[in-house]
Design an enzyme around this catalytic site. Sequence first.
Site, short mmCIF file in Angstrom:
data_model
loop_
_atom_site.label_atom_id
_atom_site.label_comp_id
_atom_site.label_asym_id
_atom_site.label_seq_id
_atom_site.Cartn_x
_atom_site.Cartn_y
_atom_site.Cartn_z
N HIS A 16 0.87 -1.20 0.00
CA HIS A 16 0.00 0.00 0.00
C HIS A 16 0.89 1.23 0.00
CE1 HIS A 16 -3.83 2.15 1.36
NE2 HIS A 16 -2.91 3.09 1.23
N HIS A 18 1.54 5.39 -1.66
CA HIS A 18 1.18 6.57 -2.46
C HIS A 18 2.46 7.15 -3.06
CE1 HIS A 18 -2.95 6.79 -0.82
NE2 HIS A 18 -2.38 6.26 0.24
N LYS A 102 -9.53 -0.43 -5.75
CA LYS A 102 -9.61 0.18 -4.42
C LYS A 102 -10.97 0.82 -4.20
CE LYS A 102 -7.98 2.13 -0.56
NZ LYS A 102 -6.84 2.95 -0.23
N HIS A 139 -10.61 1.06 1.82
CA HIS A 139 -10.40 2.08 2.85
C HIS A 139 -11.60 1.94 3.79
CE1 HIS A 139 -8.82 5.96 4.51
NE2 HIS A 139 -10.01 5.86 5.08
N HIS A 177 -4.59 -0.63 5.85
CA HIS A 177 -4.17 0.14 7.02
C HIS A 177 -5.14 0.03 8.21
CE1 HIS A 177 -6.87 2.92 5.03
NE2 HIS A 177 -5.98 3.35 4.17
N ASP A 250 1.52 2.67 3.56
CA ASP A 250 0.66 3.85 3.41
C ASP A 250 1.49 5.13 3.45
OD1 ASP A 250 -1.64 5.22 2.85
OD2 ASP A 250 -2.36 5.27 4.93
O1 DOR Z 1 -3.29 9.42 5.70
C1 DOR Z 1 -3.68 9.14 4.57
N1 DOR Z 1 -3.16 9.72 3.48
N2 DOR Z 1 -4.67 8.25 4.45
C2 DOR Z 1 -5.26 8.01 3.27
O2 DOR Z 1 -6.18 7.23 3.23
C3 DOR Z 1 -4.83 8.75 2.05
C4 DOR Z 1 -3.47 9.25 2.18
C5 DOR Z 1 -3.13 10.28 1.13
O3 DOR Z 1 -3.35 10.02 -0.05
O4 DOR Z 1 -2.60 11.34 1.48
ZN ZN Z 2 -3.31 5.08 1.66
#
Ligand code: DOR
Ligand code: ZN
Length: 349
Positions: A16, A18, A102, A139, A177, A250
């Site tokens: 997971h 970003h 997702k 989520h 998460h 995450d």
């Molecule tokens: O803390 C987070 N940041 N939780 C999420 O679900 C998305 C993520 C983000 O894309 O910044």
């Molecule tokens: Zn995330």
Amino acid sequence: MSDIKQLRIRQPDDWHLHLRDGNVLEAVLPYTSAHFARAIIMPNLVPPVVTSADASAYRQRINRALPETDTFQPLMVLYLTEQTDPEDVRAGYANGDIVAAKLYPAGATTNSAAGVKNIEAVYPVLEVMQEIGMPLLVHGEVVDAEIDIFDREAVFIERTLSRVQARFSGLKIVMEHITTSDGVEFVKSCDRNVAATITPHHLVINRNAMLVGGIQPHYYCLPVAKRETHRLALVEAATSGDSRFFLGTDSAPHLDGAKESACGCAGIFNVSVTLSVLAHVFEAAGKLENLERFTSLNGAGFYGMAANEEMITLVKAGDELDVSEKLDVAGGKMTIFDPKFPLLWKVKA
Ligand code: DOR
Ligand code: ZN
């Protein structure tokens, strides 16, 4: 603490992550590819990755941003909307453009406005995913204004997830998460086709980190950290070796300006310290022998992929990893997750 000073494990994957796009992608990607062989790439870009063609184009941008000699493999994820075409999902999965989809409840988190309001609207897609064996990543928070933010995961399990799981009992589901003992218990109560990712930060902080001694925006993420009993349940699940729990960092980069704000963004950048933090947590739990399962075996097994052949070595030495140095990212600064204990474990170059 153990006497073990060195640990050789298969190369980890991040289930997971970003990475964003453009300049931020270029700045953060090398930190992931330095340690991880593969990662599940979150699709909450602006605009989101809503078709398999979008996912394929995004994968090409990631591959172009990779350091030249790097063999890192991005695993692409489709962002479900109420307009998602089940046949696009089928075709995208068959040709390898996407490995999962997702579910963002609309409004639950960063760039989730295009997500799902009525879960039944995506049932035709879930039907196809169940048939082809493609995992649904969730989520797991409700967005109802009257539900306390600290209860949103538990209420989501009760109202939505248990219903989806009962309706699609053959669907592979990853609760992303998880932050509560409710999440742990739900996964354990299901058959082997429900799993969960756990972040390094939720293994080491509880909600005090965010709220005591002044607001601490660099510890704010979604779902928010909960009380200590929940953190302990996560540590127990992650370190147990149970194949249904695996690493999803995450890691969610936001520039400091966006976090240190009257309305700060949710997200913690942690990939550069993830393995150091995890080695510390597993060592403290007396479970270093299960670290490889959590970082390198369980996730691949759940996704039906082979574990990585490459090995990495973690070494515990006297000097600490420095997290005080901020990263220069796209003309701004970015804070690295500070677990507030000395990071003695490091990945050997
Ligand atoms: O803390 C987070 N940041 N939780 C999420 O679900 C998305 C993520 C983000 O894309 O910044
Ligand atoms: Zn995330």
